[in-house]
Each structure stands twice: as C-alpha cells, then as structure tokens.
Design a protein around this motif. Structure first.
Motif, PDB file in Angstrom:
ATOM      1  N   ARG A 197      -9.968   8.989  -5.131  1.00 33.45           N
ATOM      2  CA  ARG A 197      -8.586   8.726  -4.706  1.00 33.45           C
ATOM      3  C   ARG A 197      -7.614   9.147  -5.810  1.00 33.45           C
ATOM      4  N   ARG A 211      -6.053  -4.362  -6.113  1.00 35.35           N
ATOM      5  CA  ARG A 211      -5.799  -3.015  -5.595  1.00 35.35           C
ATOM      6  C   ARG A 211      -6.050  -1.950  -6.654  1.00 35.35           C
ATOM      7  N   ASP A 212      -6.155  -0.676  -6.216  1.00 37.22           N
ATOM      8  CA  ASP A 212      -6.626   0.366  -7.139  1.00 37.22           C
ATOM      9  C   ASP A 212      -5.629   0.764  -8.224  1.00 37.22           C
ATOM     10  N   LYS A 247      -7.881  15.411   1.834  1.00 40.61           N
ATOM     11  CA  LYS A 247      -6.488  15.191   1.421  1.00 40.61           C
ATOM     12  C   LYS A 247      -6.207  15.993   0.148  1.00 40.61           C
ATOM     13  N   ARG A 251     -12.508   5.096  -5.590  1.00 35.93           N
ATOM     14  CA  ARG A 251     -11.182   5.112  -6.214  1.00 35.93           C
ATOM     15  C   ARG A 251     -11.031   6.267  -7.198  1.00 35.93           C
ATOM     16  N   ARG A 306       4.679   2.734  -1.557  1.00 41.57           N
ATOM     17  CA  ARG A 306       4.670   3.783  -2.585  1.00 41.57           C
ATOM     18  C   ARG A 306       5.463   5.002  -2.097  1.00 41.57           C
ATOM     19  N   ASP A 359     -15.117  -0.204  -6.588  1.00 36.88           N
ATOM     20  CA  ASP A 359     -15.234   0.805  -5.533  1.00 36.88           C
ATOM     21  C   ASP A 359     -15.088   2.181  -6.184  1.00 36.88           C
ATOM     22  N   ASN A 394       0.114   1.601  -6.069  1.00 40.61           N
ATOM     23  CA  ASN A 394      -0.337   1.106  -4.759  1.00 40.61           C
ATOM     24  C   ASN A 394      -0.369  -0.418  -4.707  1.00 40.61           C
ATOM     25  N   GLY A 415       0.798  -1.239   0.000  1.00 46.39           N
ATOM     26  CA  GLY A 415       0.000   0.000   0.000  1.00 46.39           C
ATOM     27  C   GLY A 415       0.820   1.273   0.000  1.00 46.39           C
ATOM     28  N   GLY A 416       0.232   2.306   0.592  1.00 48.33           N
ATOM     29  CA  GLY A 416       0.805   3.660   0.546  1.00 48.33           C
ATOM     30  C   GLY A 416       2.207   3.759   1.109  1.00 48.33           C
ATOM     31  N   ARG A 442      -7.257  12.844  -5.588  1.00 45.72           N
ATOM     32  CA  ARG A 442      -6.492  13.310  -4.419  1.00 45.72           C
ATOM     33  C   ARG A 442      -5.005  12.978  -4.540  1.00 45.72           C
ATOM     34  N   PHE A 443      -4.678  11.886  -5.244  1.00 42.05           N
ATOM     35  CA  PHE A 443      -3.253  11.583  -5.451  1.00 42.05           C
ATOM     36  C   PHE A 443      -2.626  12.614  -6.401  1.00 42.05           C
TER      37      PHE A 443
HETATM   38  N1  LIG Z   1     -10.567   2.068  -2.399  1.00 38.05           N
HETATM   39  C1  LIG Z   1      -9.374   1.525  -2.180  1.00 38.05           C
HETATM   40  C2  LIG Z   1      -8.628   1.877  -1.036  1.00 38.05           C
HETATM   41  C3  LIG Z   1      -7.394   1.283  -0.835  1.00 38.05           C
HETATM   42  N2  LIG Z   1      -6.917   0.367  -1.716  1.00 38.05           N
HETATM   43  C4  LIG Z   1      -5.609  -0.319  -1.478  1.00 38.05           C
HETATM   44  O1  LIG Z   1      -5.305  -0.308  -0.091  1.00 38.05           O
HETATM   45  C5  LIG Z   1      -4.087   0.402   0.142  1.00 38.05           C
HETATM   46  C6  LIG Z   1      -4.159   1.147   1.465  1.00 38.05           C
HETATM   47  O2  LIG Z   1      -5.245   2.065   1.438  1.00 38.05           O
HETATM   48  P1  LIG Z   1      -5.223   3.479   2.161  1.00 38.05           P
HETATM   49  O3  LIG Z   1      -4.407   3.400   3.408  1.00 38.05           O
HETATM   50  O4  LIG Z   1      -6.629   3.947   2.246  1.00 38.05           O
HETATM   51  O5  LIG Z   1      -4.522   4.443   1.098  1.00 38.05           O
HETATM   52  P2  LIG Z   1      -2.986   4.625   0.766  1.00 38.05           P
HETATM   53  O6  LIG Z   1      -2.784   4.337  -0.685  1.00 38.05           O
HETATM   54  O7  LIG Z   1      -2.157   3.831   1.731  1.00 38.05           O
HETATM   55  O8  LIG Z   1      -2.773   6.171   0.955  1.00 38.05           O
HETATM   56  P3  LIG Z   1      -2.425   6.947   2.333  1.00 38.05           P
HETATM   57  O9  LIG Z   1      -0.963   7.167   2.264  1.00 38.05           O
HETATM   58  O10 LIG Z   1      -3.183   8.219   2.246  1.00 38.05           O
HETATM   59  O11 LIG Z   1      -2.858   6.062   3.463  1.00 38.05           O
HETATM   60  C7  LIG Z   1      -3.899   1.258  -1.088  1.00 38.05           C
HETATM   61  O12 LIG Z   1      -2.565   1.626  -1.308  1.00 38.05           O
HETATM   62  C8  LIG Z   1      -4.436   0.353  -2.175  1.00 38.05           C
HETATM   63  O13 LIG Z   1      -3.504  -0.645  -2.491  1.00 38.05           O
HETATM   64  C9  LIG Z   1      -7.661   0.028  -2.839  1.00 38.05           C
HETATM   65  O14 LIG Z   1      -7.205  -0.775  -3.646  1.00 38.05           O
HETATM   66  N3  LIG Z   1      -8.870   0.602  -3.048  1.00 38.05           N
END
Ligand SMILES: Nc1ccn([C@@H]2O[C@H](COP(=O)(O)OP(=O)(O)OP(=O)(O)O)[C@@H](O)[C@H]2O)c(=O)n1
Ligand SMILES: [Mg+2]
Length: 404
Positions: free
Chosen positions: A160, A111-112, A201, A157, A30, A154, A116, A26-27, A163-164
């Motif tokens: 998301r 994953r999204d 964010k 996304r 990254r 979802d 990530n 995840g984040g 916001r990225f």
């Molecule tokens: N709707 C979503 C939310 C999250 N994820 C997956 O779950 C991970 C962790 O989610 P989250 O902590 O919400 O976001 P981050 O990408 O980690 O960003 P942040 O640094 O803001 O926590 C993401 O990197 C992504 O791989 C996803 O696939 N779909």
C-alpha cells in the motif's frame, strides 16, 4: 463540506441520535484534504454491527467478522465499520477476529499511515491525533507509530505504501522505508488477490516509475508473482515513458520487459490471478504491439484486433519506440472505422449460402473459404454483397485459385 460527504451526513446523524459516535474515515478524508477526487466514503462508528443493523432498515453483511456493514440509503451505499483493534495477528495477515471498541482514538491508532488515520465529524471538524494533516502537507507516507509493528500486523501495508507513492506522488518517510526493506519478505504470506489490487493501483498511478524504483530499492518485487530475480528486466521498464498507458497496457509492457513467450506470459498472468478475459486482452495487446514493431497494421489485423486492442497496442508500440505522438493511433482507428466489415456476422454470405452454391456438406474447407472471403472483402477485392460474392467465388474457382 461537499459531496459525497453531504449525502452521507444523515447516516452519521442517525447513528449519533441513537447515542453512538460516528465519523468519516480513511481514504475519503485523505483525498478530501488533498483536494483529490473522492471515491468511497467510509464511516467508522462506536456502534457494533448488530447495533448498526438495528438502526438502518436496509443493510448487507459484507464483512461482519471485521465489523463492516453496508448501509443502503437513498440509492447510495455506505460501509460502516465498528471502531476496532485488531487483537492478535496471525502470520502477518489480517486477523480472523477483531475486538470492537468504543473509542475513536484507538481505532485510528491501528490504521496504517498517518494520512489515513484522520477522522472527520458530521460538521466537517477534523480529528487528527497522529498529525496526518502535516504528513499530507509534506506529502509523506509515514506509519502510525512503529512501522515494523504496523507491517507485522498486515504485511500488505508495505505494498500500500508503494502504491500510494504511485497514486499520490508522495514519498515514504525514512523509518517507514527502512522497515519496508527489512520486512519485505513478510509479503510472502499475503494472498495474491490482495497484492494484485494494490499492484494494479500502482500500475495506474501518475508516479508509477518512482513506485517501481521503490519496489526495486526495497526488494519488495522479490515477493511478487513472477518478479522474483527479475531486477534487470524491471529496470528495463524504467527506460520507457509509459505514463500514457492504462492498466492493461502497463501489464502488457511489463510482459514485454520480462521477455516471456506466449505460454509463460499466460502463466505469469494466471499467477497474478487475473480474470481470464483480462488475460486474453493483455496478451492480445502485446501480440499486436510486437507485430507492429515489425510492420504496419494489415486490414486483417485491424479487423481481428478490434478498436480497443488497436488503440492499446498502438499506444504500447509508440511507447516501445519512444514516439510521443498520438496521431498514428487516430490514423489506425480511422482505418478500422472504414473497414467494410467489423465481424464475420456482417459478411453478406453465410456458411449455408456457400454450402448450397457448392452443393457440398460443411467441413474444414468451408471455414477456410469463409476466411478467404473475409480477406477479399477487407481488401476490397469484392464488394460485400451476396451476388457479388457469388460471382467472385465463381470467377475465382475458374481461375482455380487456392482456397476458392
Ligand atoms: N491494510 C490496511 C488497509 C486499510 N487500512 C485502513 O483502512 C482505510 C480504508 O482502506 P481502503 O479503502 O482499503 O484504502 P484507502 O486508504 O481508503 O484507499 P482507497 O482510496 O484506494 O480506497 C485506510 O485508509 C486505512 O485507514 C489499514 O489500516 N490497513
Ligand atoms: Mg477506501
């Protein structure tokens, strides 16, 4: 590898020695690859939640239906999520139930975005089946596989992605952007609280104006509380140099651009489900900034606003006027610091003193008089000492001034 991963390595090692796979995901991975500050370290494992709980003595069930267990270890806590596919999606929201799997690749596949969907093992080796590292190098936000499928799983996304753009100053890949335009309406199904977390964010990111442009270009704004049909007003926001504003100040700027009256502003913030305290703070920032457009701060305004609101409202005022100079914030904060009192409890007299002097029971007159004394103390008409105020009140009532 460095902190905060280093402290989390023993968590992964323990899962591994119990016969499971475990990775950083995840984040955090990254942000590590980007060289950015890392917030929470998330771990994915082949162990089921029950198996995780059997290994670690201190755990908290924080999202057991999604396979997430919080492990507490040496003053730190780690979210450990079982590899999963998300099975059947309902109404474009996250599914109620997930299927646990034993395979990392399948977990990364659901994953999204490719950036990530990178895992890192306890030795710091990267597992990157979807070429997320290239995406990071090219600074591009690209879904893992079909964007439409990912957004239909979802719809949040899509927010998301925007916001990225704001947070990371990345751009959205062509196909992903097309799907955003096509599927923006699916955001209607998403809970406001989840949208708010992403929107806030976005508001705080370095590239917030580019993100707002994408909200407009993709029509995503049409599916956000209070922004439907507000294209022109959102465009107005783009004319301000607002990078210096924090989250609350950005909310206040948005309210300003939307030209809402006090009541509608409150409804707008309520529709975003903001906590009541924050709603009040945002509205205060806007109120004093608008006042500031008309005149300088009075000592009484400084006193009622308090230092935090003074700073925010003055910052917002400078943005609205297009003035790039922080000196006036310092000047007004300094004036505030030198006020003789900062709150009513610091007045040298109380309501009881005045009732005793006047031999009169309390009532609206008392509140008015206390306010009058506050003004007088703040304007240096009288020194904040009990006897001085008593004399001043006497002289004042002899002159039969109003409210004395
Ligand atoms: N709707 C979503 C939310 C999250 N994820 C997956 O779950 C991970 C962790 O989610 P989250 O902590 O919400 O976001 P981050 O990408 O980690 O960003 P942040 O640094 O803001 O926590 C993401 O990197 C992504 O791989 C996803 O696939 N779909
Ligand atoms: Mg995270």
């Amino acid at each position: 590898m460095k902190e905060p991963f280093l402290s989390a390595v023993p968590v992964i090692k323990r899962l591994e020695s119990a016969g499971y796979e475990a990775y950083f995901v995840g984040g955090s991975v990254r942000d590590y690859l980007l060289g950015n500050k890392i917030s929470d370290v998330d771990i994915a494992t082949s162990a089921t939640p029950d198996e995780v709980k059997a290994i670690f003595p201190k755990t908290v069930d924080i999202g057991i239906q999604h396979g997430t267990v919080l492990v507490l270890l040496k003053n730190n806590s780690y979210e450990i999520t079982t590899f999963r596919t998300e099975g059947e999606y309902q109404d474009f929201r996250r599914p109620k139930e997930v299927s646990f799997i034993r395979n990392l690749n399948e977990d990364l596949m659901r994953r999204d975005f490719t950036m990530n969907a990178i895992a890192m093992d306890a030795n710091g080796s990267i597992i990157d089946p979807f070429d997320g590292q290239t995406a990071i190098k090219e600074r591009v936000i690209r879904t893992v596989g079909s964007p439409e499928e990912r957004f239909r799983e979802d719809a949040l996304r899509m927010m998301r992605a925007v916001r990225f753009v704001s947070q990371l100053s990345f751009h959205i890949a062509g196909e992903t952007l097309l799907a955003l335009k096509k599927d923006a309406h699916l955001l209607d199904k998403i809970a406001v609280e989840r949208k708010r977390a992403e929107f806030e964010k976005l508001l705080s990111g370095d590239n917030r104006k580019k993100a707002f442009r994408i909200l407009l270009e993709t029509q995503v704004f049409e599916y956000l509380p209070g922004l439907k049909n507000q294209e022109l007003k959102i465009e107005k926001l783009l004319s301000y140099l607002c990078d210096s504003l924090n989250k609350k100040e950005m909310w206040a700027l948005l309210l300003y651009c939307l030209e809402l009256n006090q009541q509608d502003s409150e409804a707008f913030l309520r529709n975003w489900r903001l906590p009541v305290k924050e709603m009040k703070e945002i509205q205060d920032i806007l109120l004093y900034a608008k006042q500031r457009l008309i005149k300088d701060w009075s000592r009484y305004d400084l006193y009622t606003a308090g230092s935090e609101t003074i700073q925010s409202a003055e910052k917002l005022y400078l943005v609205l006027k297009g003035i790039n100079d922080y000196d006036s914030v310092k000047y007004w904060l300094n004036t505030y610091d030198h006020l003789p009192i900062k709150q009513r409890s610091e007045l040298a007299v109380t309501g009881s003193d005045i009732m005793a002097w006047r031999e009169q029971a309390g009532g609206p007159w008392l509140k008015e008089l206390l306010t009058r004394i506050e003004h007088a103390v703040l304007q240096d008409e009288v020194v904040n000492e009990k006897e001085k105020i008593k004399e001043w009140l006497k002289a004042c009532s002899q002159k039969s001034e109003k409210n004395c």
